[in-house]
Motif scaffolding. Structure first.
Motif, PDB file in Angstrom:
ATOM      1  N   ASN A  74       0.858  -1.178   0.000  1.00  0.00           N
ATOM      2  CA  ASN A  74       0.000   0.000   0.000  1.00  0.00           C
ATOM      3  C   ASN A  74       0.897   1.231   0.000  1.00  0.00           C
ATOM      4  OD1 ASN A  74      -2.476  -1.529   0.189  1.00  0.00           O
ATOM      5  ND2 ASN A  74      -1.911  -1.926   2.326  1.00  0.00           N
ATOM      6  N   LEU A  75       0.415   2.296  -0.625  1.00  0.00           N
ATOM      7  CA  LEU A  75       1.305   3.422  -0.906  1.00  0.00           C
ATOM      8  C   LEU A  75       0.769   4.753  -0.408  1.00  0.00           C
ATOM      9  CD1 LEU A  75       2.045   2.725  -4.693  1.00  0.00           C
ATOM     10  CD2 LEU A  75       3.502   2.091  -2.761  1.00  0.00           C
ATOM     11  N   VAL A  76       1.702   5.611  -0.022  1.00  0.00           N
ATOM     12  CA  VAL A  76       1.475   7.048   0.053  1.00  0.00           C
ATOM     13  C   VAL A  76       2.386   7.659  -0.996  1.00  0.00           C
ATOM     14  CG1 VAL A  76       1.767   9.128   1.427  1.00  0.00           C
ATOM     15  CG2 VAL A  76       0.793   7.086   2.472  1.00  0.00           C
ATOM     16  N   ILE A  77       1.782   8.300  -1.991  1.00  0.00           N
ATOM     17  CA  ILE A  77       2.577   8.902  -3.056  1.00  0.00           C
ATOM     18  C   ILE A  77       2.483  10.415  -2.934  1.00  0.00           C
ATOM     19  CG2 ILE A  77       2.311   6.913  -4.547  1.00  0.00           C
ATOM     20  CD1 ILE A  77       0.322   8.579  -6.225  1.00  0.00           C
TER      21      ILE A  77
ATOM     22  N   ASP B  83      -4.565   5.370 -11.352  1.00  0.00           N
ATOM     23  CA  ASP B  83      -4.012   4.361 -12.254  1.00  0.00           C
ATOM     24  C   ASP B  83      -3.387   3.207 -11.475  1.00  0.00           C
ATOM     25  OD1 ASP B  83      -3.113   3.411 -14.914  1.00  0.00           O
ATOM     26  OD2 ASP B  83      -1.125   3.824 -14.100  1.00  0.00           O
ATOM     27  N   ILE B  84      -2.614   3.512 -10.435  1.00  0.00           N
ATOM     28  CA  ILE B  84      -1.961   2.461  -9.655  1.00  0.00           C
ATOM     29  C   ILE B  84      -3.000   1.624  -8.911  1.00  0.00           C
ATOM     30  CG2 ILE B  84      -0.393   2.002  -7.719  1.00  0.00           C
ATOM     31  CD1 ILE B  84       1.243   4.436  -8.620  1.00  0.00           C
ATOM     32  N   ARG B  85      -4.018   2.261  -8.358  1.00  0.00           N
ATOM     33  CA  ARG B  85      -5.084   1.518  -7.682  1.00  0.00           C
ATOM     34  C   ARG B  85      -5.752   0.533  -8.638  1.00  0.00           C
ATOM     35  NH1 ARG B  85      -7.303   6.538  -6.252  1.00  0.00           N
ATOM     36  NH2 ARG B  85      -6.427   7.332  -4.301  1.00  0.00           N
ATOM     37  N   ALA B  86      -6.088   1.019  -9.818  1.00  0.00           N
ATOM     38  CA  ALA B  86      -6.810   0.194 -10.783  1.00  0.00           C
ATOM     39  C   ALA B  86      -5.965  -0.972 -11.274  1.00  0.00           C
ATOM     40  CB  ALA B  86      -7.260   1.059 -11.963  1.00  0.00           C
ATOM     41  N   ARG B  87      -4.679  -0.741 -11.466  1.00  0.00           N
ATOM     42  CA  ARG B  87      -3.818  -1.787 -12.032  1.00  0.00           C
ATOM     43  C   ARG B  87      -3.389  -2.822 -11.013  1.00  0.00           C
ATOM     44  NH1 ARG B  87       0.827   1.613 -14.261  1.00  0.00           N
ATOM     45  NH2 ARG B  87       1.767  -0.420 -14.703  1.00  0.00           N
ATOM     46  N   PHE B  88      -3.186  -2.410  -9.754  1.00  0.00           N
ATOM     47  CA  PHE B  88      -2.569  -3.316  -8.779  1.00  0.00           C
ATOM     48  C   PHE B  88      -3.461  -3.648  -7.586  1.00  0.00           C
ATOM     49  CE2 PHE B  88       0.900  -0.905 -10.841  1.00  0.00           C
ATOM     50  CZ  PHE B  88       1.535  -1.952 -11.479  1.00  0.00           C
ATOM     51  N   GLY B  89      -4.582  -2.972  -7.438  1.00  0.00           N
ATOM     52  CA  GLY B  89      -5.515  -3.307  -6.376  1.00  0.00           C
ATOM     53  C   GLY B  89      -5.004  -3.046  -4.975  1.00  0.00           C
ATOM     54  N   VAL B  90      -4.166  -2.042  -4.808  1.00  0.00           N
ATOM     55  CA  VAL B  90      -3.650  -1.681  -3.484  1.00  0.00           C
ATOM     56  C   VAL B  90      -4.202  -0.329  -3.084  1.00  0.00           C
ATOM     57  CG1 VAL B  90      -1.533  -3.027  -3.794  1.00  0.00           C
ATOM     58  CG2 VAL B  90      -1.557  -0.606  -4.453  1.00  0.00           C
ATOM     59  N   ASP B  91      -4.080  -0.011  -1.795  1.00  0.00           N
ATOM     60  CA  ASP B  91      -4.484   1.309  -1.323  1.00  0.00           C
ATOM     61  C   ASP B  91      -3.419   2.330  -1.711  1.00  0.00           C
ATOM     62  OD1 ASP B  91      -6.749   0.241  -0.134  1.00  0.00           O
ATOM     63  OD2 ASP B  91      -5.769  -0.043   1.805  1.00  0.00           O
TER      64      ASP B  91
ATOM     65  N   ALA C 243      -1.526  18.459  -8.258  1.00  0.00           N
ATOM     66  CA  ALA C 243      -2.630  17.665  -7.724  1.00  0.00           C
ATOM     67  C   ALA C 243      -3.314  16.828  -8.800  1.00  0.00           C
ATOM     68  CB  ALA C 243      -3.645  18.575  -7.043  1.00  0.00           C
ATOM     69  N   VAL C 244      -3.495  17.391  -9.976  1.00  0.00           N
ATOM     70  CA  VAL C 244      -4.187  16.669 -11.042  1.00  0.00           C
ATOM     71  C   VAL C 244      -3.381  15.449 -11.476  1.00  0.00           C
ATOM     72  CG1 VAL C 244      -5.023  16.814 -13.417  1.00  0.00           C
ATOM     73  CG2 VAL C 244      -5.412  18.721 -11.833  1.00  0.00           C
ATOM     74  N   ARG C 245      -2.095  15.645 -11.711  1.00  0.00           N
ATOM     75  CA  ARG C 245      -1.242  14.531 -12.131  1.00  0.00           C
ATOM     76  C   ARG C 245      -1.119  13.499 -11.017  1.00  0.00           C
ATOM     77  NH1 ARG C 245       3.829  16.642 -14.679  1.00  0.00           N
ATOM     78  NH2 ARG C 245       4.366  17.288 -12.575  1.00  0.00           N
ATOM     79  N   LEU C 246      -1.010  13.957  -9.769  1.00  0.00           N
ATOM     80  CA  LEU C 246      -0.870  13.029  -8.648  1.00  0.00           C
ATOM     81  C   LEU C 246      -2.126  12.170  -8.496  1.00  0.00           C
ATOM     82  CD1 LEU C 246       0.988  12.190  -6.282  1.00  0.00           C
ATOM     83  CD2 LEU C 246      -0.200  13.899  -4.893  1.00  0.00           C
ATOM     84  N   ASP C 247      -3.301  12.780  -8.603  1.00  0.00           N
ATOM     85  CA  ASP C 247      -4.541  12.014  -8.488  1.00  0.00           C
ATOM     86  C   ASP C 247      -4.670  11.009  -9.626  1.00  0.00           C
ATOM     87  OD1 ASP C 247      -5.352  13.215  -6.155  1.00  0.00           O
ATOM     88  OD2 ASP C 247      -6.613  14.722  -7.130  1.00  0.00           O
ATOM     89  N   ALA C 248      -4.246  11.406 -10.811  1.00  0.00           N
ATOM     90  CA  ALA C 248      -4.306  10.484 -11.951  1.00  0.00           C
ATOM     91  C   ALA C 248      -3.371   9.301 -11.738  1.00  0.00           C
ATOM     92  CB  ALA C 248      -3.948  11.224 -13.244  1.00  0.00           C
ATOM     93  N   THR C 249      -2.194   9.572 -11.199  1.00  0.00           N
ATOM     94  CA  THR C 249      -1.247   8.489 -10.904  1.00  0.00           C
ATOM     95  C   THR C 249      -1.826   7.542  -9.856  1.00  0.00           C
ATOM     96  OG1 THR C 249       0.652   9.890 -11.438  1.00  0.00           O
ATOM     97  CG2 THR C 249       1.064   7.978 -10.031  1.00  0.00           C
ATOM     98  N   ALA C 250      -2.408   8.108  -8.802  1.00  0.00           N
ATOM     99  CA  ALA C 250      -2.991   7.285  -7.741  1.00  0.00           C
ATOM    100  C   ALA C 250      -4.108   6.406  -8.293  1.00  0.00           C
ATOM    101  CB  ALA C 250      -3.517   8.176  -6.620  1.00  0.00           C
TER     102      ALA C 250
END
Length: 259
Positions: free
Chosen positions: A33-36, A50-58, A41-48
């Motif tokens: 699980n990650l804190v990124i 994407d990672i959630r959807a691909r890997f199923g982690v918090d 803010a826009v790019r960070l939310d998009a990254t979060a």
């Protein structure tokens, strides 16, 4: 390979893009699980997302400047007891050392030396008390092989390396490791900016300059954020518990030395 860190929590600084994002994705693939963190803010939310959807982690995004005390506190408020810390931050822009004034030098040292030390001060003892911790600092090949115009970045990161060489070793007996990853020429926005500047100076195309620089690397290409991230994830794994205080080059063989 099962890295043995599924369910662990990692803070990955400056991770909305580039090498930081590569590290975040590799740790997510290992089940962390990650804190990124990032400034956009826009790019960070998009990254979060994407990672959630691909890997199923918090994934918790924290918009903050890790160079500030407020930014560091925001990260730790989101994750008070991290198992893994990946220190990363933007470096000073390329500049002839004659152009650096006192404030620019202070800012560079804060970015690339003081800030990661402050983050380590805040998390390392807790890791030791819990009996597990992995700290990886993204520094640079320039710690060993200076590159023109990056003298401030090189000096600050070399200072971090020397400082942690003594600080980190006493934690090893508590299963907490501190290692540094030294990227060479990686295909990131920072590299592309350097290629554009070199191309403008030389009166050549960016493609020509890029091909010439890649040809100087024994691997014949620039590195990727994804493969850099996998190296980071390994040094955060249970398998790397006997490796600490090391400077690991990820440079395609560019640094020409045996030691």
């Amino acid at each position: 390979m099962d890295l043995g860190i599924s369910g662990r929590t990692a803070i990955v600084c400056a991770s909305s893009r580039g090498l930081g994002r590569g590290c975040a994705e590799a740790l997510a693939a290992a089940g962390c699980n990650l804190v990124i963190n990032g400034l956009d803010a826009v790019r960070l939310d998009a990254t979060a997302s994407d990672i959630r959807a691909r890997f199923g982690v918090d994934v918790t995004p924290v918009v903050a400047n890790v160079s500030t005390g407020e930014g560091q506190e925001a990260l730790l408020a989101a994750c008070p007891e991290p198992d893994i810390l990946v220190n990363n931050n933007g470096g000073p822009p390329r500049r002839d050392y004659r152009e650096l004034d006192r404030q620019a030098m202070i800012d560079g040292v804060i970015q690339n030396m003081i800030s990661p030390i402050e983050m380590i001060q805040k998390v390392a003892d807790g890791m030791a008390e819990r009996g597990f911790g992995r700290i990886v600092n993204i520094t640079s090949i320039t710690v060993r092989m200076p590159l023109a115009g990056l003298d401030l970045s090189s000096g600050a990161r070399a200072g971090l390396t020397a400082f942690l060489a003594g600080v980190g070793r006493p934690y090893a007996a508590r299963n907490v490791t501190l290692n540094n990853l030294l990227p060479g020429k990686m295909d990131t926005d920072r590299l592309r900016g350097g290629l554009e500047q070199a191309a403008k100076t030389a009166g050549r195309s960016v493609e020509e300059v890029g091909q010439a620089q890649a040809a100087e690397i024994p691997a014949g290409r620039f590195g990727t954020a994804a493969e850099f991230g996998q190296v980071c994830a390994f040094y955060c794994s249970v398998h790397a518990g006997y490796v600490t205080g090391q400077n690991i080059l990820v440079d395609g063989g560019l640094y020409p030395a045996a030691f």
